[in-house]
Scaffold this active site. Sequence first.
Site, PDB file in Angstrom:
ATOM      1  N   GLU A 213      -4.364   8.124   7.395  1.00 35.54           N
ATOM      2  CA  GLU A 213      -5.283   7.175   6.775  1.00 35.54           C
ATOM      3  C   GLU A 213      -5.539   6.004   7.736  1.00 35.54           C
ATOM      4  O   GLU A 213      -6.680   5.575   7.936  1.00 35.54           O
ATOM      5  CB  GLU A 213      -4.684   6.671   5.455  1.00 35.54           C
ATOM      6  CG  GLU A 213      -5.617   5.735   4.689  1.00 35.54           C
ATOM      7  CD  GLU A 213      -5.020   5.254   3.362  1.00 35.54           C
ATOM      8  OE1 GLU A 213      -3.880   5.618   3.042  1.00 35.54           O
ATOM      9  OE2 GLU A 213      -5.719   4.503   2.650  1.00 35.54           O
TER      10      GLU A 213
ATOM     11  N   HIS B  96       0.826  -1.205   0.000  1.00 36.57           N
ATOM     12  CA  HIS B  96       0.000   0.000   0.000  1.00 36.57           C
ATOM     13  C   HIS B  96       0.862   1.258   0.000  1.00 36.57           C
ATOM     14  O   HIS B  96       0.571   2.241  -0.698  1.00 36.57           O
ATOM     15  CB  HIS B  96      -0.928  -0.041   1.224  1.00 36.57           C
ATOM     16  CG  HIS B  96      -1.698   1.211   1.457  1.00 36.57           C
ATOM     17  ND1 HIS B  96      -1.323   2.155   2.386  1.00 36.57           N
ATOM     18  CD2 HIS B  96      -2.828   1.688   0.870  1.00 36.57           C
ATOM     19  CE1 HIS B  96      -2.189   3.152   2.367  1.00 36.57           C
ATOM     20  NE2 HIS B  96      -3.105   2.904   1.456  1.00 36.57           N
TER      21      HIS B  96
ATOM     22  N   GLU C  77       2.155   1.812  -3.409  1.00 38.31           N
ATOM     23  CA  GLU C  77       1.078   2.363  -4.246  1.00 38.31           C
ATOM     24  C   GLU C  77       1.024   3.892  -4.097  1.00 38.31           C
ATOM     25  O   GLU C  77       0.968   4.627  -5.080  1.00 38.31           O
ATOM     26  CB  GLU C  77      -0.261   1.727  -3.834  1.00 38.31           C
ATOM     27  CG  GLU C  77      -1.483   2.349  -4.482  1.00 38.31           C
ATOM     28  CD  GLU C  77      -2.586   2.668  -3.484  1.00 38.31           C
ATOM     29  OE1 GLU C  77      -2.933   3.858  -3.341  1.00 38.31           O
ATOM     30  OE2 GLU C  77      -3.090   1.722  -2.824  1.00 38.31           O
ATOM     31  N   HIS C  78       1.046   4.378  -2.846  1.00 43.35           N
ATOM     32  CA  HIS C  78       1.022   5.832  -2.636  1.00 43.35           C
ATOM     33  C   HIS C  78       2.222   6.508  -3.294  1.00 43.35           C
ATOM     34  O   HIS C  78       2.086   7.556  -3.911  1.00 43.35           O
ATOM     35  CB  HIS C  78       1.083   6.133  -1.130  1.00 43.35           C
ATOM     36  CG  HIS C  78      -0.249   6.234  -0.476  1.00 43.35           C
ATOM     37  ND1 HIS C  78      -0.664   7.358   0.181  1.00 43.35           N
ATOM     38  CD2 HIS C  78      -1.251   5.338  -0.367  1.00 43.35           C
ATOM     39  CE1 HIS C  78      -1.882   7.158   0.678  1.00 43.35           C
ATOM     40  NE2 HIS C  78      -2.258   5.935   0.363  1.00 43.35           N
TER      41      HIS C  78
END
Lengths: 428, 419
Positions: free
Chosen positions: A142, A67, A70-71
């Site tokens: 997040e 993840h 991905e960012h």
Amino acid sequence: MKQKHYSDLGETLYSETLSNGLRVYLLPKTGFHKSYAVMTTDYGSIDQSFVPLNGSKPVTQPAGIAHFLEHKMFEKADHDAFDTFAHFGGSSNAFTSFTHTSYLFSATHNLKENLETLLDFVQDPYFTEQTVNKEKGIIGQEIQMYEDDPNSRAYFGTIANLYPDQPLADDIAGSIESISQIKPADLYLAHETFYHPSNMSLFVVGRLDPAETLAWIQANQSAKQFAQPAPIKRILPPASQQVIKHKRLSMPVERPKATIGIRGLDDLPTGIERLKYEDALSLGFTLLLGETAPDFLSLYDKGIIDDSFGYNIELQRGAHHVIMAGEADDPEAFETAVLDILDHATEKLATAKDRFEAVQREAIGSTLSSFNSLEAIANQFDDRLYGEASLFDEVSVIKALTMNDVIQTVSQFLSTAGISVQEIVPGD
Amino acid sequence: MPKQLAKGVWLNVIPTTQFKTISMTVDFIAPGNVQELSNRILLAQLLETSSAEYPTQTSLAQKLSMMYGASFGVNVFRYGLQEGLRFSSTIINDHFIGGESLLNEMVDFLQSVIYRPLIRDDAFEPTTFGRQKQNLISYLKSLNDDKQYYAEQQLSELYFKNEPFFATSLYGDAQTIEAISAKQLYAIYQKMLATNEVQITVAGDVTEADLIQALANWQLDDRQVADVAVIYRRPETEVVSKTEGQPLQQSKLNIAYRLPVYYRGSDFYKALVFNGLFGGTPISMLFKNVREKNSLAYYASSRFDGFTGTLLVQTGIDQSNESAVKSIIQEQLEAVADGQFSDEVFNQVVASLINGRESRLDSQRALVNQAMLDQLLHSQVDAAEWVKQIKQVTKEDVTKIAKQVQLQAIYFLKGEDAK
């Protein structure tokens, strides 16, 4: 380029595997104004331990790295890929699941330029100490946002109960602690291993011309150098069927929430048989607990379940499970009632023959409707999970299902040992 | 062009083969008020789950399943001063299911659930009414667990504290709903059916003639529909602030501004570009500066409502960063007003807005909704015209819009006792 026409759907899917291994799928949709593209790597949050490409020793990376990667893919030395898409009118995003990471855009103009932007930014990593550290604050927010969200806690808590000794037990985003360990070198290593074109697919759907679109993609890819593809060696913890039976979590919520997870301890079939398994299981749960089920009405009328009740069949690389969740003033009554239905599932299904046609029709209709949405088609398409079969075969698979298939699949799937209950109750 | 079926009753058919489905909505529309809004929300809950012909969820669901999983929903909408109760259904196009035509079946089904509710003695049937009222109230309670929703709702109550109709959530107000009786609500519903403006909107592989035939048995009598305003122009007020503590890890800072520009009014397209630049897109100044540059938030965005002239900002941040985030938001507003943004970013925002508008042509639901709204407003702006208007907006126009933005309300949901 291969071409396959699905007459029951009125769709023609074009496909080609490029010489570098990238699998390309093109689905033209007449009448649509936009095009939607999603580029996916077979790499998600569970792929923490692996032997790096060209390496020999296994490594284990911090939870949440897929993840995080991905960012960070969007940021480059002198620009942000978001802005390049926006320059061409494209709207871009990305998401990470347990087993995949996907990058996407949608655009009503400049398909070629947006496609090139997608291919280029996903294949050109750029990480520095400074940009990586900056992202820790954003992802930290997040993670905290999801920690305040009881539905997210209930879902990921249940998955963790079902697979307590597997990487599935970690949140997709990791924890503030785990992501604090991530360094640029980790991201480069993960990218090099998992973002090789032979581990990726590209699905483009909407307003497009297949031949022209494929030519653009080919031209872009043939101008780049890639390492020789090698099979990916993922390291998984020893297979264990351990399940945590019950957990209770206190949170500042208004109403209690009950979640029941059922892990499939059986071995899944392969190819189109797997698709059949998934659809049969789905019909089975609709017959048992869907809105047309007599048990649903009886629990609803007693106030044990309400409109918040729902369930999901999930099948992915290395795992399959059903998650049932709802708000309940009396979570114990909810659990007792649902577990009792599961206990008697086979007998109940045996008396549900007269409702079979209705749930079968419903499943056909719902699959057909999903072909209205470019996003739904491209996001749900998985070209590895079902062998040669895919979403496009689903209507014909459902049409061919029988009540016996459903009973057989449900009894194969259900086992008391695979059931876990998660409660979220009001409290600090 | 919409066809008038009776006075105050409109049929709008959008023939298209783009989709695998046919989508139909039946809207009952009237000028809103706070009590009526809650009445409609309870009606939606009740009518979505029961009718005389389909008294239980199970019988209703069984019918929909046999229609190849036709969707059915009842919900409430609000456009400025107007509110509507919407019945909607979507079916599969007949040629995907072996030629069996579901259109008449869907239209008859909608007629049945709309015009033959589950009643006893001139009131909604008491057991079902009581249960659905209770379910709705429980649902409203648990909505507060969604902190983004909660913070937005709290801000709305601050900003619209003199206009309870706008302050009320579209999910309803528990206290008002609690007080509604089965008898009252049935009478209100009968009046609504007889007097409200009706809009029937259908998109899919059908013709207007198909629909006129299918609707032949509906009780669509003439009704007196006054041509009333949709736009609400909220007056300027003193700035109000509120801080509330809750045991949360993430805090929410939400801000409301007045931006007196209205839907399809002279400055409307300029305000859309302004909002896209300020916080309405992922390339906006808020996203870039609050999230990307200063790493202070996961989300930071703005939204503009042209029906009330409202600009809303929402952020999810760490509690210690409240004043820093407030300053950055204010700085971005000033930067837009001063023209401190590049041509490139401006052009990106314009391209993004055009992409968003054209993409809506690929959504059946958006097509239906736009057609309904055009009829309600008696004006029409198609996608091509919309794009033309957006392309005419200049950087200078946007700076002028930014200067009209007035701070009105600040709500801070402060995370406390974070673990």
